[in-house]
Design a protein around this motif. Structure first.
Motif, PDB file in Angstrom:
ATOM      1  N   GLN A 280       3.923 -10.102  -8.585  1.00 44.49           N
ATOM      2  CA  GLN A 280       4.258 -10.694  -9.645  1.00 44.49           C
ATOM      3  C   GLN A 280       3.257 -11.383 -10.609  1.00 44.49           C
ATOM      4  O   GLN A 280       3.395 -11.622 -11.875  1.00 44.49           O
ATOM      5  N   HIS A 281       2.387 -12.119  -9.916  1.00 42.38           N
ATOM      6  CA  HIS A 281       1.410 -12.817 -10.468  1.00 42.38           C
ATOM      7  C   HIS A 281       0.321 -11.902 -11.421  1.00 42.38           C
ATOM      8  O   HIS A 281      -0.326 -12.507 -12.243  1.00 42.38           O
ATOM      9  N   PHE A 282       0.401 -10.860 -11.210  1.00 39.83           N
ATOM     10  CA  PHE A 282      -0.271  -9.960 -11.928  1.00 39.83           C
ATOM     11  C   PHE A 282       0.145  -9.195 -13.109  1.00 39.83           C
ATOM     12  O   PHE A 282      -0.384  -8.464 -13.694  1.00 39.83           O
ATOM     13  N   GLY A 283       1.631  -9.280 -12.926  1.00 42.81           N
ATOM     14  CA  GLY A 283       2.222  -8.551 -14.153  1.00 42.81           C
ATOM     15  C   GLY A 283       2.254  -6.887 -13.847  1.00 42.81           C
ATOM     16  O   GLY A 283       2.160  -6.401 -14.780  1.00 42.81           O
ATOM     17  N   VAL A 284       2.403  -6.677 -12.677  1.00 47.85           N
ATOM     18  CA  VAL A 284       2.467  -5.394 -12.481  1.00 47.85           C
ATOM     19  C   VAL A 284       3.631  -4.890 -11.753  1.00 47.85           C
ATOM     20  O   VAL A 284       4.094  -5.927 -10.976  1.00 47.85           O
ATOM     21  N   VAL A 285       4.291  -3.712 -11.627  1.00 46.27           N
ATOM     22  CA  VAL A 285       5.278  -3.388 -10.865  1.00 46.27           C
ATOM     23  C   VAL A 285       4.893  -2.023  -9.922  1.00 46.27           C
ATOM     24  O   VAL A 285       4.634  -1.160 -10.383  1.00 46.27           O
ATOM     25  N   PRO A 286       5.013  -2.285  -8.570  1.00 54.52           N
ATOM     26  CA  PRO A 286       4.661  -1.318  -7.729  1.00 54.52           C
ATOM     27  C   PRO A 286       5.805  -0.332  -7.465  1.00 54.52           C
ATOM     28  O   PRO A 286       6.834  -0.413  -8.267  1.00 54.52           O
ATOM     29  N   ASP A 287       5.352   0.928  -6.967  1.00 52.14           N
ATOM     30  CA  ASP A 287       6.233   2.013  -6.756  1.00 52.14           C
ATOM     31  C   ASP A 287       7.018   2.043  -5.281  1.00 52.14           C
ATOM     32  O   ASP A 287       8.089   2.320  -5.108  1.00 52.14           O
ATOM     33  N   ILE A 288       6.084   1.260  -4.471  1.00 49.20           N
ATOM     34  CA  ILE A 288       6.708   0.804  -3.140  1.00 49.20           C
ATOM     35  C   ILE A 288       6.069  -0.427  -2.692  1.00 49.20           C
ATOM     36  O   ILE A 288       5.011  -0.864  -2.980  1.00 49.20           O
ATOM     37  N   VAL A 289       6.891  -1.185  -2.077  1.00 47.26           N
ATOM     38  CA  VAL A 289       6.796  -2.655  -1.461  1.00 47.26           C
ATOM     39  C   VAL A 289       6.902  -2.520  -0.049  1.00 47.26           C
ATOM     40  O   VAL A 289       8.018  -2.018   0.393  1.00 47.26           O
ATOM     41  N   THR A 290       5.887  -3.132   0.704  1.00 42.51           N
ATOM     42  CA  THR A 290       6.223  -3.234   2.121  1.00 42.51           C
ATOM     43  C   THR A 290       6.233  -4.858   2.334  1.00 42.51           C
ATOM     44  O   THR A 290       5.744  -5.513   1.981  1.00 42.51           O
ATOM     45  N   LEU A 291       7.366  -4.924   3.423  1.00 41.25           N
ATOM     46  CA  LEU A 291       7.696  -6.335   3.842  1.00 41.25           C
ATOM     47  C   LEU A 291       7.714  -6.570   5.208  1.00 41.25           C
ATOM     48  O   LEU A 291       7.976  -5.675   6.063  1.00 41.25           O
ATOM     49  N   ALA A 292       7.450  -7.787   5.767  1.00 36.70           N
ATOM     50  CA  ALA A 292       7.664  -7.858   7.177  1.00 36.70           C
ATOM     51  C   ALA A 292       7.368  -9.630   7.371  1.00 36.70           C
ATOM     52  O   ALA A 292       7.843 -10.242   6.307  1.00 36.70           O
ATOM     53  N   LYS A 293       6.780 -10.110   8.449  1.00 40.12           N
ATOM     54  CA  LYS A 293       6.532 -11.182   8.725  1.00 40.12           C
ATOM     55  C   LYS A 293       7.569 -12.176   8.175  1.00 40.12           C
ATOM     56  O   LYS A 293       8.713 -12.600   8.847  1.00 40.12           O
ATOM     57  N   GLY A 294       7.404 -13.066   7.020  1.00 39.85           N
ATOM     58  CA  GLY A 294       8.287 -14.250   6.719  1.00 39.85           C
ATOM     59  C   GLY A 294       9.708 -13.624   6.383  1.00 39.85           C
ATOM     60  O   GLY A 294      10.747 -14.584   6.533  1.00 39.85           O
ATOM     61  N   MET A 295      10.045 -12.351   6.132  1.00 39.58           N
ATOM     62  CA  MET A 295      10.947 -11.873   6.130  1.00 39.58           C
ATOM     63  C   MET A 295      12.115 -12.077   7.028  1.00 39.58           C
ATOM     64  O   MET A 295      13.388 -12.422   6.966  1.00 39.58           O
ATOM     65  N   GLY A 296      11.565 -12.218   8.360  1.00 45.17           N
ATOM     66  CA  GLY A 296      12.555 -12.425   9.428  1.00 45.17           C
ATOM     67  C   GLY A 296      12.558 -13.659  10.104  1.00 45.17           C
ATOM     68  O   GLY A 296      13.097 -14.092  11.074  1.00 45.17           O
TER      69      GLY A 296
END
Ligand code: PMP
Length: 455
Positions: A280-296
């Protein structure tokens, strides 16, 4: 001679339980005998950690440490955060595991809440157990959706340790001499500090984007499946590009038929302060986002989030992940989202992280070892160099600094291709007082090393 005052850690009323387990020597001996030697420890004298409380860790003697590395950027809410623990414990006692072949209310609930945190359209979640798995699945979906195979990743990036991700990672230190990275091509890292290009940040962004386009034109059929990048490269040493770079890179990737994948494994969940997600800092919207680490907050929990049309590609064959979406992970993940919001942890990352970065910049004015201070929120990096002009990496000095800081009760991470970047990525509950203490410790350690080395 005036005695140097030892910085004092802010008080904490948590009292660790007396440690009654095996001696550290025995623990080390068993590990060396039975665990694969590839697992390594920090420090000449390995540290044994037996308890955690929020931003603090305790060794077997009950000594307290301020944790500035958060289980490698994984503890978001705080070690053993009571709300997170109690929600996971409740679920553990009721139902631990069945797989997704039966309905369970938490799967859809957590997926819905995650989608609610992402830009509109990124509505469909697939839960897995690690960042590597999430990125691997993201590539699979991108390839199936586009019908193309080639993928562009950034130099200096890290996307995981399983063989497909070793091929996407662009750091020789993390690569074995095995076939890897089929269809993967690496474009220039847009971070200005060690960029092959010169000029203003905008100029470096433009030249790096040009390299990306040339990589597509010279190394692929002209059509790609995806462009993947971390919003801030974590393992690579807290390196990133300007918003203009990412805007141009996304445009170029799409022009050549590719999907844009944001690896938010380290930068997600409020860590970067101003925004919940790094992209979001770049003003772009991805098509796919991968999450891990801090999520859990410490549980093996990861996910791929994408648009329904892209997600659908996976349904053409059987696909299954035994532990992905298990009720305990879902309960813990839901609690993490709730705590981040309730305790304003993103705001704390912005304010306390900003205070930390200002303090590091002040240290840079008096310590020649510091070549660069960078990052956002509570994802900060300090690159140590022997000489600011040549930017010769100060790797042994970085290792020494880690040792000295540990002696004073502060645990720091390191990264970068040369192992000369301090990684300061604490649990998001860290306080201003903790940061002031950490800055005093860093000041003292840097001063000692500079004196010892005649810098
Ligand atoms: N992506 C990034 C940006 C990472 O930092 C990491 C882990 N350091 C991974 C992916 C891989 O995650 P895991 O170790 O959970 O497989």
């Amino acid at each position: 001679m005036t005695a140097i005052a030892i910085p004092a850690m802010p008080p904490c009323d948590h009292v660790p339980a007396p440690y009654t387990g095996p001696a550290k020597t025995e623990v080390l001996e068993l590990r060396q005998r039975h665990c694969n030697p590839a697992i390594f420890t920090y420090y000449k004298e390995p540290l044994m950690i037996v308890e955690g409380h929020m931003q603090y860790l305790f060794d077997e003697t009950g000594r307290r440490y301020l944790d500035l590395f958060a289980g490698i950027v994984t503890i978001s809410c705080g070690h053993c955060h009571p709300k997170v623990v109690s929600r996971a414990r409740e679920q553990l006692e009721r139902l631990q595991h069945t797989t997704t072949i039966y309905l369970h209310p938490l799967l859809g609930e957590f997926a819905g809440q995650l989608a609610g945190k992402l830009p509109e359209g990124l509505d469909v979640v697939y839960f897995v157990n690690s960042g590597s798995e999430a990125n691997d699945l993201a590539l699979t979906m991108a390839r199936l959706y586009t019908g193309s195979y080639d993928v562009i990743a950034l130099r200096n990036g890290y996307h995981g340790g399983i063989s497909s991700m070793m091929g996407l990672t662009s750091l020789h230190t993390w690569k074995y001499p095995l076939p890897q990275g089929s269809g993967v091509h690496y474009a220039a890292c847009p971070d200005p500090y060690r960029s092959p290009y010169q000029g203003t940040p905008a100029e470096i962004a433009r030249q790096s984007a040009r390299d990306l386009e040339e990589t597509i034109r010279f190394s692929t059929p002209g059509k790609i499946a995806a462009f993947i990048a971390e919003s801030i490269q974590g393992v690579g040493g807290v390196t990133t590009g300007s918003p203009e770079y990412f805007q141009q890179a996304y445009e170029l990737a799409r022009k050549h038929g590719g999907l844009c994948i944001a690896d938010e494994v380290q930068t997600g969940f409020g860590r970067t302060g101003d925004h919940y997600w790094g992209f979001q800092h770049f003003g772009v919207v991805p098509d796919i986002v991968t999450l891990a680490k801090g999520m859990g907050n410490g549980i093996p929990l990861a996910a791929v989030v994408t648009r329904p049309q892209i997600a659908r590609t996976l349904a053409q064959r059987l696909h299954f992940n035994t532990f992905g979406g298990n009720p305990v992970s879902m309960a813990q993940g839901l609690a993490v989202l709730q705590v981040i919001d309730e305790e304003n942890l993103q705001e704390n990352a912005r304010i306390t992280g900003g205070h930390f970065k200002n303090g590091l910049e002040r240290l840079m004015a008096s310590h020649p070892l510091i070549g660069d201070v960078r990052g956002r929120g509570l994802m900060l990096g300090v690159e140590l160099v022997r000489d600011r002009k040549t930017r010769e990496p100060a790797a042994p000095q970085t290792a020494l600094l880690l040792e000295k800081a540990r002696d004073l009760g502060v645990l720091i991470g390191k990264g970068g291709l040369y192992g000369n970047v301090l990684r300061l990525k604490p649990p998001l509950c860290i306080t201003r007082e903790d940061v002031d203490f950490a800055l005093e410790v860093l000041d003292l350690c840097l001063g000692e090393i500079e004196k010892e080395e005649g810098l």
